[in-house]
Design a protein around this motif. Structure first.
Motif, PDB file in Angstrom:
ATOM      1  N   GLU A   1     -11.330   0.736   9.582  1.00 56.04           N
ATOM      2  CA  GLU A   1     -10.114   0.745   8.776  1.00 56.04           C
ATOM      3  C   GLU A   1      -9.943   2.073   8.036  1.00 56.04           C
ATOM      4  O   GLU A   1      -8.834   2.610   7.956  1.00 56.04           O
ATOM      5  N   ARG A  23      -6.761   4.662   8.364  1.00 58.59           N
ATOM      6  CA  ARG A  23      -6.010   5.127   7.201  1.00 58.59           C
ATOM      7  C   ARG A  23      -6.007   6.656   7.122  1.00 58.59           C
ATOM      8  O   ARG A  23      -4.976   7.274   6.854  1.00 58.59           O
ATOM      9  N   ASN A  76      -2.672   9.100   7.490  1.00 57.03           N
ATOM     10  CA  ASN A  76      -2.306  10.064   6.448  1.00 57.03           C
ATOM     11  C   ASN A  76      -2.131  11.457   7.030  1.00 57.03           C
ATOM     12  O   ASN A  76      -1.242  12.200   6.618  1.00 57.03           O
ATOM     13  N   LEU A 129       1.760   2.163   5.995  1.00 58.21           N
ATOM     14  CA  LEU A 129       0.829   1.216   6.590  1.00 58.21           C
ATOM     15  C   LEU A 129       1.071  -0.142   5.955  1.00 58.21           C
ATOM     16  O   LEU A 129       0.960  -0.303   4.743  1.00 58.21           O
TER      17      LEU A 129
END
Length: 73
Positions: A2, A6, A10, A25
């Motif tokens: 995860e 992320r 970004n 997200l």
């Protein structure tokens, strides 16, 4: 995984923001990533190409080859 997702999202946001768009997200469920396209990307006729050809392919190449990205409105 995860955190890798992320971080990569970004990173990808910069390119979208340069064109007046953005992504948010919404959630991650296993290898399924839900995002909301915003700004210029939200109404762009090429949004699905961006979603699958840019975002999903980048995540598959750098995080996991089985990731799928879904658009949430």
């Amino acid at each position: 995984m995860e955190e890798k997702i992320r971080a990569k999202l970004n990173e990808l946001r910069s390119a979208l923001q340069a064109d007046g768009g953005d992504l948010e997200l919404v959630g991650i469920a296993g290898k399924s990533v839900m995002v909301r396209l915003r700004g210029a990307c939200g109404g762009c006729p090429h949004a699905m190409a961006t979603l699958k050809g840019y975002i999903e392919e980048s995540l598959r190449a750098e995080v996991d080859p089985d990731i799928t990205v879904e658009r949430v409105n």
